[in-house]
Design an enzyme around this catalytic site. Structure first.
Site, short mmCIF file in Angstrom:
data_model
loop_
_atom_site.label_atom_id
_atom_site.label_comp_id
_atom_site.label_asym_id
_atom_site.label_seq_id
_atom_site.Cartn_x
_atom_site.Cartn_y
_atom_site.Cartn_z
N ASP A 83 0.87 -1.16 0.00
CA ASP A 83 0.00 0.00 0.00
C ASP A 83 0.92 1.23 0.00
O ASP A 83 2.10 1.13 0.36
CB ASP A 83 -0.87 -0.03 1.27
N ASP A 118 -0.04 5.07 0.92
CA ASP A 118 -0.23 6.02 2.03
C ASP A 118 -0.21 5.29 3.37
O ASP A 118 -1.05 4.44 3.62
CB ASP A 118 -1.60 6.73 1.91
C1 G6P Z 1 -5.31 6.16 0.30
C2 G6P Z 1 -5.42 6.96 1.60
C3 G6P Z 1 -6.80 7.55 1.73
C4 G6P Z 1 -7.17 8.34 0.49
C5 G6P Z 1 -7.13 7.43 -0.74
C6 G6P Z 1 -7.46 8.15 -2.03
O1 G6P Z 1 -5.96 4.96 0.45
O2 G6P Z 1 -5.15 6.14 2.71
O3 G6P Z 1 -6.82 8.39 2.86
O4 G6P Z 1 -8.46 8.92 0.60
O5 G6P Z 1 -5.83 6.87 -0.84
O6 G6P Z 1 -6.41 9.04 -2.33
P1 G6P Z 1 -6.46 10.12 -3.48
O7 G6P Z 1 -5.02 10.55 -3.60
O8 G6P Z 1 -6.95 9.45 -4.73
O9 G6P Z 1 -7.36 11.21 -3.06
MG MG Z 2 -2.69 3.11 3.62
#
Ligand code: G6P
Ligand code: MG
Length: 215
Positions: free
Chosen positions: A18, A20
């Site tokens: 993953d 983030d």
């Molecule tokens: C990851 C993060 C989320 C976020 C998602 C979408 O999963 O943990 O907090 O909302 O990505 O990210 P984006 O960059 O597409 O807004």
């Molecule tokens: Mg994550």
């Protein structure tokens, strides 16, 4: 099973990370961008609500923030776009220093053992972030938000990543910091490493407090 055993297990050929919260800590920037939007819209938002957004897609995150309030689809689309503009502006600060501790030595170790590496993330900013971090060349596959319609806890993004590596799910490990991510990986039949407290990722096969423990 220990992490060391998983790393050396010859039947484990691919590692799917993953983004983030595992490779880099962008949660802070997501928080600041959502906070700005929420303040402009007079919506309550704090660190506790932000914690619920871990691993959750952009639109689903907005739905959590607006709670029961009614907005048109158009307004919601505008709000997610605005949040993303704020987020992208914050990401301009991002660089190699933002790679979480333990990640690079762990990548080196896996590569020395001949393992394939991929990213599986809900973020539509994945490619941009990997470029900023200088990590693009490490990966044999990058599966990100825009490629699949069903978000975590569906296993789709990880199955897509395994496909990019040309490996069956049974031969891949997913490394995740989100409850929904670990659940999705388990549903998909992957082996899992959870990063974070047991209340969040205790259902993973192996749980570590932080990425530092990867090495
Ligand atoms: C990851 C993060 C989320 C976020 C998602 C979408 O999963 O943990 O907090 O909302 O990505 O990210 P984006 O960059 O597409 O807004
Ligand atoms: Mg994550």
């Amino acid at each position: 099973m220990t992490l060391d055993q998983m790393v050396h297990d010859q039947s484990v050929k691919g590692w799917i990370f993953d983004l983030d919260g595992v490779i880099t800590n962008t949660a802070r920037y997501h928080y600041l961008a959502w906070k700005q939007l929420a303040d402009e819209e007079n919506l309550p938002f704090n660190e506790e609500i932000n914690e619920k957004l871990r691993g959750i897609s952009r639109m689903a995150s907005l739905e959590i923030i607006i709670g029961g309030r009614e907005y048109s689809g158009e307004r919601k689309a505008e709000m997610t776009e605005r949040k993303n503009r704020y987020y992208r502006a914050l990401l301009d600060q991002l660089g190699a220093d933002d790679i979480l501790p333990g990640i690079l030595p762990f990548f080196e170790r896996l590569k020395r053992l001949g393992r394939s590496l991929a990213v599986g993330s809900a973020s539509r900013n994945t490619e941009f972030i990997l470029e900023r971090l200088g990590l693009v060349s490490w990966f044999d596959g990058v599966a990100s938000g825009s490629l699949v319609s069903r978000a975590k806890p569906a296993p789709d993004i990880f199955i897509h990543a395994a496909g990019q590596l040309g490996l069956p799910v049974k031969q891949c490990v997913v490394v995740e910091d989100a409850e929904s991510g670990v659940t999705g990986a388990l549903v998909g039949g992957f082996r899992t490493v959870g990063i974070g407290p047991s209340g969040r990722v205790g259902h993973a096969h192996i749980r570590l407090d932080s990425t530092e423990q990867l090495f």
